[in-house]
Design a protein around this motif. Structure first.
Motif, PDB file in Angstrom:
ATOM      1  N   PRO A   4      60.901 121.459  64.559  1.00  0.00           N
ATOM      2  CA  PRO A   4      60.931 120.052  64.058  1.00  0.00           C
ATOM      3  C   PRO A   4      62.242 118.697  64.706  1.00  0.00           C
ATOM      4  O   PRO A   4      63.107 119.891  66.098  1.00  0.00           O
ATOM      5  N   VAL A   5      62.176 118.047  65.069  1.00  0.00           N
ATOM      6  CA  VAL A   5      63.117 117.444  66.004  1.00  0.00           C
ATOM      7  C   VAL A   5      64.226 116.898  65.225  1.00  0.00           C
ATOM      8  O   VAL A   5      64.533 117.010  64.192  1.00  0.00           O
ATOM      9  N   TYR A   6      65.244 117.120  66.008  1.00  0.00           N
ATOM     10  CA  TYR A   6      65.988 116.518  64.378  1.00  0.00           C
ATOM     11  C   TYR A   6      67.443 115.941  65.763  1.00  0.00           C
ATOM     12  O   TYR A   6      67.255 116.502  67.250  1.00  0.00           O
ATOM     13  N   SER A   7      68.213 114.871  65.574  1.00  0.00           N
ATOM     14  CA  SER A   7      69.502 114.234  66.103  1.00  0.00           C
ATOM     15  C   SER A   7      70.328 115.426  67.188  1.00  0.00           C
ATOM     16  O   SER A   7      71.292 116.586  66.005  1.00  0.00           O
ATOM     17  N   LEU A   8      70.594 115.104  68.124  1.00  0.00           N
ATOM     18  CA  LEU A   8      71.586 116.638  68.774  1.00  0.00           C
ATOM     19  C   LEU A   8      72.922 115.853  69.075  1.00  0.00           C
ATOM     20  O   LEU A   8      73.699 116.168  68.907  1.00  0.00           O
ATOM     21  N   SER A   9      73.297 114.232  69.880  1.00  0.00           N
ATOM     22  CA  SER A   9      74.295 113.690  69.939  1.00  0.00           C
ATOM     23  C   SER A   9      74.402 111.925  70.201  1.00  0.00           C
ATOM     24  O   SER A   9      72.924 111.408  70.218  1.00  0.00           O
ATOM     25  N   ARG A  10      75.655 111.696  70.002  1.00  0.00           N
ATOM     26  CA  ARG A  10      75.321 110.250  70.340  1.00  0.00           C
ATOM     27  C   ARG A  10      77.180 109.447  70.916  1.00  0.00           C
ATOM     28  O   ARG A  10      77.648 109.848  70.806  1.00  0.00           O
ATOM     29  N   PHE A  11      76.225 108.869  71.334  1.00  0.00           N
ATOM     30  CA  PHE A  11      76.811 108.006  72.459  1.00  0.00           C
ATOM     31  C   PHE A  11      76.909 106.390  72.911  1.00  0.00           C
ATOM     32  O   PHE A  11      76.028 105.872  71.828  1.00  0.00           O
ATOM     33  N   VAL A  12      77.815 105.661  72.309  1.00  0.00           N
ATOM     34  CA  VAL A  12      78.303 103.801  72.582  1.00  0.00           C
ATOM     35  C   VAL A  12      78.666 103.825  73.784  1.00  0.00           C
ATOM     36  O   VAL A  12      79.870 104.487  74.150  1.00  0.00           O
ATOM     37  N   VAL A  13      78.832 102.776  74.496  1.00  0.00           N
ATOM     38  CA  VAL A  13      79.373 102.286  75.313  1.00  0.00           C
ATOM     39  C   VAL A  13      79.410 100.737  75.729  1.00  0.00           C
ATOM     40  O   VAL A  13      78.420  99.878  74.211  1.00  0.00           O
ATOM     41  N   GLU A  14      80.669  99.969  74.780  1.00  0.00           N
ATOM     42  CA  GLU A  14      81.159  98.444  74.637  1.00  0.00           C
ATOM     43  C   GLU A  14      80.448  97.557  75.852  1.00  0.00           C
ATOM     44  O   GLU A  14      81.013  97.976  76.407  1.00  0.00           O
ATOM     45  N   SER A  15      79.956  96.178  75.084  1.00  0.00           N
ATOM     46  CA  SER A  15      80.107  95.222  76.118  1.00  0.00           C
ATOM     47  C   SER A  15      81.274  95.095  76.835  1.00  0.00           C
ATOM     48  O   SER A  15      82.307  94.715  76.085  1.00  0.00           O
ATOM     49  N   GLY A  16      81.240  94.507  78.288  1.00  0.00           N
ATOM     50  CA  GLY A  16      81.977  94.374  78.994  1.00  0.00           C
ATOM     51  C   GLY A  16      83.720  95.924  79.200  1.00  0.00           C
ATOM     52  O   GLY A  16      83.960  95.438  80.234  1.00  0.00           O
TER      53      GLY A  16
END
Length: 537
Positions: free
Chosen positions: A518-530
């Motif tokens: 199966p496919v599963y979530s590995l990791s998550r990242f965020v970049v804030e505007s500005g």
């Protein structure tokens, strides 16, 4: 001084002169070699008897604008047979319909397009007059056969600010390396658009490797060899695009396509007549099988694939071709920091495309400026340890450091002027998920970043996940303080873009040597505007 070209062989000419001669060949021998005859006009289109379902490669849509989208299909009753098993050499009329509902009770656009044998019976319809930010359903029919309904979506209207844009991006789909359950994962995502960043097919022979996919024993012999001719490339697309997961992924959302090198050959060059002929064949087959507009149709070994798409005032996507126009690469797979690496006369984009990109950066634009493209733009020291002398890939932007620096400097200038708020690069090629910040000073990895780069996982090219190899790859993070993550799973990434932030989620699969993992979530990242810093989410 050259002798008259009419008395020269292609082998006697420079690469540029050979390209010009081939492009000027029109309907001559070179055009015949490329399969570039003009579509037949004397023969009237007729609908042949098609005892087998002709839509074995599914359908696709692509390059959405606020009022238009490209629809694609190809008639191929036998996708692994020459000419797709079509029983005629005449143009075939194909009906298309676009509706606002899945049951086609409210058809808003329809018509007839002609599938020409010269273009492998592919159909490209640029449907215009649609409403912005609207979900549509489309289908094709011919000779009593009809495709299943497929979904597409137009971009938001100019001047609007969407609350969210959801997208997926992926690259590197190698049939023999593994199964395509990552494409099945993309099919299940609720996204507005999918970006594919290169290596949709591989030219290598279709043969058993370990670990890898079990190669069916009944594949026709014509499908197996390394791809060189136009017919071989067409058969290779027939093999890839007839896979159920690939068909399903294209049915779910519009796709925006960019190539890398394996659509022709690994690190292909254009120094000989044979290489130019092969490039022309690969380019032609790529266009025949992708939802692209006529301006992207190749002429011989040349096609303009770089282009710009807008999503209201939220995002601008500049698709960059980092393969076709590059200056000759430095020898070897990696190099020390040499004067040749920093040579200002070399460009990875070619100076015409580079100027187009810089001009787009300098004009006031949307909240997010995104560059989907083929190879690593981030500076990545590939040395084996922090104590070793720096090394850089000759095939990535690092191998064209002056070109890389010009783009970084252009981004920084635009940010100072206020014409550019957020810069993000989406990349393929390396069969590894990388998350990196782009430092303002290429000689100082810890300098203030100008943007971020997210590199996609491969659909199957990295093969089964190897924990030991993944642990060893973490040296990249240790050697490069601007790099925040590295991962060798196969898979893809999903993005959520709002006026305030971009969030990227990587989804992976442990084993592509079996279709059941199966496919599963590995990791998550965020970049804030500005704030061009990337953080775990």
């Amino acid at each position: 001084m050259h002798r008259p070209r009419t008395r020269q062989s292609l082998a006697d000419l420079s690469a540029i002169d050979r390209r010009r001669l081939l492009l000027a060949a029109g309907g001559g021998a070179a055009a015949l070699a490329f399969g570039l005859q003009r579509p037949a006009t004397a023969a009237s289109p007729t609908t042949p008897r098609l005892p087998d379902h002709p839509f074995t490669l599914g359908v696709a849509s692509g390059d959405p604008t606020h009022n238009a989208v490209v629809l694609w299909t190809r008639l191929a009753p036998q996708p692994l047979a020459p000419a797709g098993g079509m029983p005629t050499l005449r143009p075939v009329p194909v009906r298309w319909e676009v509706a606002t509902d899945e049951r086609f009770r409210r058809v808003v656009r329809d018509g007839v397009a002609h599938a020409h044998p010269e273009y492998s019976y592919s159909v490209h319809v640029d449907v215009r007059g649609l409403r912005p930010a609207t979900e549509y359903w489309y289908r094709f029919s011919v000779g009593g056969h009809r495709t299943a309904p497929a979904r597409t979506r137009t971009a938001p209207a100019p001047g609007s600010m969407p609350a969210e844009l959801r997208f997926a991006f992926a690259s590197c789909m190698n049939y023999r390396a593994g199964y395509f359950q990552a494409m099945g994962g993309i099919a299940a995502e609720d996204v507005d658009v999918v970006f594919f960043l290169g290596d949709y097919v591989y030219e290598y022979p279709v043969e058993q490797i370990f670990p890898g996919r079990a190669i069916p024993a009944d594949l026709p012999a014509e499908v197996l060899p390394e791809t060189v001719t136009l017919e071989q490339y067409r058969l290779r697309y027939g093999l890839y695009k007839s896979q159920p997961e690939v068909i399903a992924a294209h049915q779910n959302a519009p796709w925006v396509m960019m190539w890398d090198d394996h659509e022709v050959a690994n690190d292909y060059g254009t120094d000989t007549e044979a290489e130019l002929l092969r490039q022309a064949a690969g380019y032609r087959a790529f266009w025949e099988h992708m939802p692209l507009r006529p301006p992207q149709r190749p002429v011989g070994p040349q096609a303009r694939l770089y282009r710009r798409l807008r999503y209201g005032d939220l995002a601008q996507f500049d698709l960059l071709d980092a393969r076709q126009y590059r200056s000759p690469g430095l020898p070897g797979g990696s190099t020390a920091d040499t004067p040749e690496r920093r040579d200002p006369t070399r460009s990875i984009l070619g100076f015409e495309q580079e100027k187009w990109f810089v001009d787009g950066l300098s004009r006031p634009g949307p909240r997010w400026h995104v560059a989907p493209q083929g190879v690593l733009m981030a500076m990545v020291n590939t040395a084996a340890s922090t104590d070793a002398a720096p090394r850089f890939s000759t095939g990535a932007w690092d191998g064209y450091q002056a070109s890389q620096k010009r783009i970084y400097d252009a981004v920084a200038r635009a940010q100072r002027k206020g014409s550019l708020s957020n810069f993000v690069v989406l990349t393929g090629d390396v069969h590894c998920g990388y998350v990196s910040e782009l430092p303002s000073d290429l000689d100082d990895p810890l300098s203030a970043p100008i943007g971020t780069e997210f590199t996609s996982l491969s659909i199957s090219s990295a093969r089964d996940f190897d924990p030991a190899a993944n642990a060893a790859r973490q040296v990249r993070v240790r050697v490069n303080p601007q790099m925040k993550w590295a991962d060798l799973h196969c898979g893809y990434a999903v993005g959520s873009l709002t006026p305030d932030a971009m969030t990227i989620t990587y989804r992976g699969v442990d084993r592509v040597s079996t279709p059941l993992d199966p496919v599963y979530s590995l990791s998550r990242f965020v970049v804030e505007s500005g704030k061009p810093r990337v953080h775990p989410a």
